[in-house]
Design an enzyme around this catalytic site. Structure first.
Site, short mmCIF file in Angstrom:
data_model
loop_
_atom_site.label_atom_id
_atom_site.label_comp_id
_atom_site.label_asym_id
_atom_site.label_seq_id
_atom_site.Cartn_x
_atom_site.Cartn_y
_atom_site.Cartn_z
N THR A 107 0.82 -1.21 0.00
CA THR A 107 0.00 0.00 0.00
C THR A 107 0.85 1.26 0.00
O THR A 107 0.37 2.34 -0.36
CB THR A 107 -0.98 -0.02 1.18
OG1 THR A 107 -1.84 -1.16 1.04
CG2 THR A 107 -1.85 1.22 1.21
N VAL A 255 0.78 -16.61 -1.17
CA VAL A 255 0.78 -17.60 -0.09
C VAL A 255 -0.65 -17.92 0.32
O VAL A 255 -1.44 -17.02 0.60
CB VAL A 255 1.59 -17.10 1.12
CG1 VAL A 255 1.43 -18.04 2.31
CG2 VAL A 255 3.07 -16.95 0.76
N HIS A 526 -7.34 2.76 6.90
CA HIS A 526 -6.40 2.68 8.03
C HIS A 526 -6.71 1.43 8.87
O HIS A 526 -6.72 1.49 10.10
CB HIS A 526 -6.50 3.93 8.90
CG HIS A 526 -5.78 5.10 8.35
ND1 HIS A 526 -5.72 6.32 9.01
CD2 HIS A 526 -5.06 5.28 7.22
CE1 HIS A 526 -5.02 7.19 8.29
NE2 HIS A 526 -4.61 6.57 7.20
N HIS A 569 -1.00 8.63 10.90
CA HIS A 569 -1.25 7.82 9.72
C HIS A 569 -0.39 6.56 9.84
O HIS A 569 0.68 6.60 10.45
CB HIS A 569 -0.94 8.61 8.46
CG HIS A 569 -1.90 9.73 8.23
ND1 HIS A 569 -2.53 9.93 7.03
CD2 HIS A 569 -2.36 10.71 9.05
CE1 HIS A 569 -3.33 10.99 7.10
NE2 HIS A 569 -3.23 11.48 8.33
#
Length: 590
Positions: A107, A255, A526, A569
């Site tokens: 990200t 995976v 978030h 953040h």
């Protein structure tokens, strides 16, 4: 990205590098924000072999990645997993998009200009981690690692003039992560106008919101290189420069699950490696001689654990997965922040980037009623714990949630951590706020949908499930309305743009606000907490050494281990956690 091809005959005659086999000391699941830090640190010792397995591609040549202002082009593209929540009952039944980066860098490749924001959080929030059962995890410890990974670029005189500032003692100068103020920073009069308006509302200037106190108005730095004006993602910072190490291998694959020593269940099970699906669709195996480290992110890590038989027995039975470790907290305690917006048209000429943040406390939000709100909130903690425990189908216990909420209540009302973030942003003739309640009490979940498809998590953030979260969002929005109608900024406001005055009229009622927020709020992307670092009694998934309970050699290192939201953040904290984790794994830290 792959093992260095040895072209010289003399080298060909020597023993092959560790990455020439399918067996490694450490197997890292995910080459994202945290995974690349781990790969960097663990492979520094040439005697240790490290494999990183990730389905993403090399994005160094993608201008939408490297250009900080082109980030919006990534949303919904091949670099975005573009997940979706299930319908949110308290957000008008909407299915809400959830962006997550797909590529080497995770990200950190696609987070927007605000997502590239480098803001750590409040000291009290990190000190509270110890109360969750994590001795040694606190602000002082985290500050050491924040500084260790960081290379700060102090603001230029021109940037200082328009609000950019740091306190050098809180920053590092030798790390790999470039942190700077945008060279495209707005150089006009907007900063001064906003600063003077916030001063009228009793919000002063914060000279460095990375000092352990976020309260007040400030200009934030970002994870970018100011000389090149280039996004500084985790692969750029920590991976590409060391990819040719002979003991490090990148494997392109997804995976699906961990592999265990035969006949092991219960406590102290040992992983022998992982099963992954290659680009050709075939199943392959990566063996781990020492440890498997899952760094797949808050939305995928719980799926890897569940498909491996680690999780809530009830859920695993429903999906046909054999139980290996009874750990009901896997996938639970998921906390995201609902993002809302408020925009106006302006007669000002605004050019450049506008990174202005204002952080407010419960007292700022609730004013003279804050004491009453604190008392009423505390009285509801037990009720909320019961509601959320029932919704988790046994994933979280009432007693555990009550204790978690007590810690959170103390951080909000006694330690005075900031409770809402209000970003003031502008583009063209539009100006306004993006804002969110920072520390919601609501807890959602992320679980596997089936053993056949690990790429489709069932995401349920439970936005506004708890009434306090909606009320705080409403009152934070009202602060924004008050701000834009206060001089001197009101002189540059022409009219209300979105929502329009029909949807949210001047002096809107609580019900009008709630309707607007339910209809329009989106994910802040978030997500944390789905493999929380807490005591097992509180529903934790990993201990303070980041080891999965009930296992000998499996750790989790990513945003999923964070036990509570904080006033910052995610980016800054994930990097610091990963660096500390690498020292713990190598035995260099307590």
């Amino acid at each position: 990205m792959y093992c260095l091809v040895l072209g010289l005959a003399v080298l060909a005659a020597t023993a092959p590098p560790a990455c020439a086999t399918d067996s490694y000391d450490y197997v890292i699941v995910g080459a994202g924000t945290a995974g690349n830090v781990l790969a960097n640190r663990l492979s520094q010792n040439p005697k240790l072999s490290v494999a990183v397995i990730d389905p993403g591609a090399d994005q160094r040549g993608n201008p939408n990645i490297t250009n900080p202002i082109a980030w919006i082009n990534n949303l919904g593209s091949s670099t975005d997993w573009a997940y979706q929540t299930i319908p949110q009952a308290n957000a008008s039944g909407r299915v809400i998009g959830f962006d997550a980066g797909k590529g080497i860098g995770g990200t950190s490749l696609i987070n927007g200009e605000a997502g590239m924001t480098y803001i750590r959080g409040d000291k009290a929030q990190f000190d509270a981690w110890e109360q969750f059962g994590n001795t040694g995890w606190n602000w002082d410890t985290m500050l050491k690692y924040y500084k260790k990974v960081e290379k700060i670029f102090p603001p230029s005189p021109a940037e200082t003039k328009v609000g950019a500032s740091i306190e050098p003692q809180y920053h590092g100068t030798k790390g790999e992560l470039h942190v700077a103020f945008s060279p495209a920073l707005e150089k006009g009069s907007l900063y001064d106008i906003l600063k003077r308006t916030w001063a009228v509302l009793k919000q002063g200037v914060n000279k460095d919101l990375n000092s352990g106190s976020t309260k007040g108005f400030s200009v934030w730095p970002q994870t970018l290189d100011p000389k090149e004006n280039k996004r500084w993602d985790s692969a750029t910072a920590f991976y590409w420069s060391i990819q040719s190490r002979q003991n490090l291998k990148h494997i392109n694959g997804t995976v699906s699950k961990l592999l265990w020593k035969d006949g092991q269940t219960g406590s102290g099970v040992e992983a022998t490696g992982v099963e992954y699906i290659g680009p050709d669709g075939k199943k392959k195996t990566g063996k781990a001689k020492k440890e498997v480290i899952i760094s797949a992110g808050a939305l995928r890590t719980p799926l890897v654990l569940e498909q491996s038989g680690v999780g809530n027995p009830r859920l695993l039975k429903q999906k046909g997965v054999e139980l290996v470790v009874d750990l009901p907290g896997v996938g639970e305690n998921m906390i995201d922040q609902a993002l809302s917006t408020l925009f106006y048209t302006t007669n000002a000429t605004i050019t450049g980037y506008t990174p202005y943040g204002t952080f407010v406390t419960a007292k700022d939000i609730y004013g003279s009623n804050v004491g009453k709100v604190a008392k009423e909130t505390k009285a509801k903690l037990g009720e909320w714990a019961q509601q959320l425990s029932r919704a988790s189908q046994g994933g979280m216990k009432v007693s555990a949630l009550e204790r978690i909420f007590e810690i959170q209540h103390d951080v909000i009302f006694n330690k005075h951590a900031t409770l809402a973030e209000i970003l003031s942003v502008a583009q063209g003739d539009k100006i306004g706020n993006s804002y969110w309640h920072l520390i919601p009490f609501g807890r959602g979940s992320v679980h596997m949908s089936s053993v056949e498809d690990i790429n489709k998590p069932i995401i349920d953030p439970k936005y506004f499930f708890i009434d306090f979260d909606m009320t705080t969002q409403v009152e934070s929005g009202r602060i924004g309305v008050k701000f834009w109608s206060t001089s001197p900024v009101k002189e540059i406001i022409v009219g209300q743009f979105a929502p329009n005055a029909t949807v949210l009229p001047p002096g809107a009622t609580d019900e009008q606000w709630k309707k607007y927020l339910s209809d329009s709020s989106n994910s802040n992307s978030h997500a944390i907490g789905t493999a929380a670092m807490m005591s097992r009694e509180l529903g934790g998934v990993v201990d303070s050494k980041l080891k999965v309970y009930g296992t000998k050699n499996v750790r989790v290192v990513d945003a999923s281990i964070l036990p509570m939201q904080f006033s910052g953040h995610l980016t800054a904290t994930i990097y610091a956690v990963a660096d500390r984790a690498s020292e713990i794994i190598l035995g260099h830290a307590n």
